[in-house]
Write a protein that holds these residues in place. Structure first.
Motif, short mmCIF file in Angstrom:
data_model
loop_
_atom_site.label_atom_id
_atom_site.label_comp_id
_atom_site.label_asym_id
_atom_site.label_seq_id
_atom_site.Cartn_x
_atom_site.Cartn_y
_atom_site.Cartn_z
N LEU A 5 -7.67 -0.83 -3.32
CA LEU A 5 -7.46 0.60 -3.22
C LEU A 5 -7.90 1.13 -1.86
N ARG A 6 -8.98 0.59 -1.33
CA ARG A 6 -9.54 1.09 -0.08
C ARG A 6 -9.27 0.18 1.12
N PHE A 7 -9.17 -1.11 0.87
CA PHE A 7 -8.97 -2.06 1.97
C PHE A 7 -7.65 -2.80 1.76
N VAL A 8 -6.73 -2.61 2.68
CA VAL A 8 -5.39 -3.15 2.56
C VAL A 8 -5.25 -4.38 3.45
N ALA A 9 -4.97 -5.52 2.86
CA ALA A 9 -4.78 -6.74 3.64
C ALA A 9 -3.56 -6.59 4.53
N ARG A 10 -3.72 -6.90 5.80
CA ARG A 10 -2.57 -6.83 6.70
C ARG A 10 -1.54 -7.87 6.28
N HIS A 98 3.83 -5.02 1.19
CA HIS A 98 2.42 -5.30 0.91
C HIS A 98 2.17 -6.81 1.00
N SER A 99 0.96 -7.17 1.34
CA SER A 99 0.60 -8.58 1.45
C SER A 99 0.74 -9.27 0.10
N ALA A 100 1.30 -10.47 0.14
CA ALA A 100 1.47 -11.24 -1.10
C ALA A 100 0.13 -11.76 -1.62
N HIS A 101 -0.92 -11.63 -0.81
CA HIS A 101 -2.22 -12.16 -1.19
C HIS A 101 -3.13 -11.11 -1.82
N GLN A 102 -2.58 -9.91 -2.06
CA GLN A 102 -3.39 -8.83 -2.61
C GLN A 102 -2.52 -7.97 -3.53
N GLN A 103 -3.05 -7.62 -4.69
CA GLN A 103 -2.30 -6.76 -5.61
C GLN A 103 -2.28 -5.33 -5.08
N SER A 104 -1.12 -4.73 -5.12
CA SER A 104 -0.97 -3.35 -4.65
C SER A 104 -1.26 -2.38 -5.79
N PRO A 105 -1.94 -1.27 -5.52
CA PRO A 105 -2.17 -0.26 -6.57
C PRO A 105 -0.89 0.44 -7.01
N TYR A 106 0.20 0.24 -6.26
CA TYR A 106 1.49 0.83 -6.63
C TYR A 106 2.31 -0.10 -7.52
N GLU A 107 1.91 -1.36 -7.61
CA GLU A 107 2.73 -2.42 -8.18
C GLU A 107 3.16 -2.14 -9.62
N VAL A 108 2.29 -1.57 -10.41
CA VAL A 108 2.59 -1.30 -11.82
C VAL A 108 3.10 0.11 -12.03
#
Length: 304
Positions: A5-10, A98-108
């Protein structure tokens, strides 16, 4: 990775291990819209009804105007209030890559909102959300989807900002000139389209007397005169890649710098072109016998 939510993986996080801090306003909107979505709140259902009405009117007008010249039509469309704008901003952000290595808060939650419409009978992907925003007139029919999906990357150093950067902060000379290998007149083949913006790599083939062959891949080395803390370097690090969109390319490095001396073939043939070369020695069957990586200078014939 524990706090997406706060830190977005590049996008290139796997190699850079870097994160981007999500703006506080975006975090607040994520909390707001996800709460509305969980509760099927009046704000969300009002938005869904407005969107369905706009799509119905649009579909009817398209059917009526089929095979006719464009005309102006007076229709009373629903207007979006502030809560609707929050949801639209949420959906727009959901389209970003979005990075494939991190779940996005928008995903669901973004697909859940679109499913409330009952219109799109397919998996709700970023492409479907983009189409929805076009269907309700929020995005123009000609809107560039690539620019939107790469929005967060492009925001980290606009190309126009780097275009006018003072190049006096660069190193005056190549700091690795003393270790560069000179390839002499070995031909370099550059394979690219005729309208390519920059020629950044080429290949050489060097046959040996014992039947083996060296294959060299030469990659342009713009870092040879670029300090790590220079604005050009910081922007390039943030963006990670040149973005090719239908209307135009958004360069990772400003053309004034990249094209001036680092695109292969831009220098006079008597000048050394700085490259990083990746080499493999192969036998007659293509098996790799040896590899090598080193900094080089090309004074070779470029064949494109």
């Amino acid at each position: 990775m524990a706090d997406p939510l706060r830190f977005v993986a590049r996008q290139l996080h796997r190699s850079s291990l870097e994160f981007r801090i999500r703006p506080q306003t975006e975090i607040e909107n994520i909390h707001r819209v996800t709460d509305w979505t969980r509760r099927r709140s009046p704000e969300l259902m009002q938005f869904v009804e407005k969107a369905k009405k706009i799509m119905a009117i649009s579909s009817r007008l398209v059917d009526q105007q089929a095979d006719r010249n464009p005309t102006q039509v007076d229709e009373q469309l629903p207007t979006f209030d502030q809560s609707d704008l929050h949801i639209l901003d949420f959906l727009r952000c959901a389209i970003r890559v979005h990075s494939a290595h991190q779940q996005s808060p928008y995903e669901v939650f973004a697909p859940t909102i679109i499913k409330q419409l009952g219109v799109y009978k397919t998996d709700i992907t970023g492409n479907v959300i983009f189409t929805f925003l076009q269907d309700i007139g929020v995005l123009e029919p000609w809107h560039d989807q690539i620019q939107l999906t790469q929005e967060s990357i492009l925001s980290e150093g606009r190309p126009n900002e780097t275009k006018s950067i003072d190049l006096s902060g660069l190193y005056k000379s190549d700091r690795h000139s003393h270790i560069r290998h000179d390839w002499g007149r070995l031909p370099v083949y550059v394979i690219d389209s005729a309208d390519a913006h920059e020629l950044d790599d080429g290949i050489s083939i060097e046959k040996q007397s014992n039947g083996t062959t060296w294959i060299h891949v030469h990659v342009a080395d713009p870092t040879s005169r670029l300090p790590r803390n220079h604005p050009i370097a910081l922007t390039a690090s943030a963006r990670g890649t040149t973005i090719y969109a239908p209307q135009q390319a958004q360069p990772m490095l400003p053309n004034e710098y990249a094209m001036g001396e680092h695109s292969l073939g831009t220098l006079d043939s008597n000048e050394g072109q700085n490259v990083l070369s990746f080499s493999a020695l192969v036998d007659s069957q293509g098996a790799i016998l040896k590899t090598d990586i080193r900094k080089n200078a090309l004074e070779s014939r470029l064949l494109t």
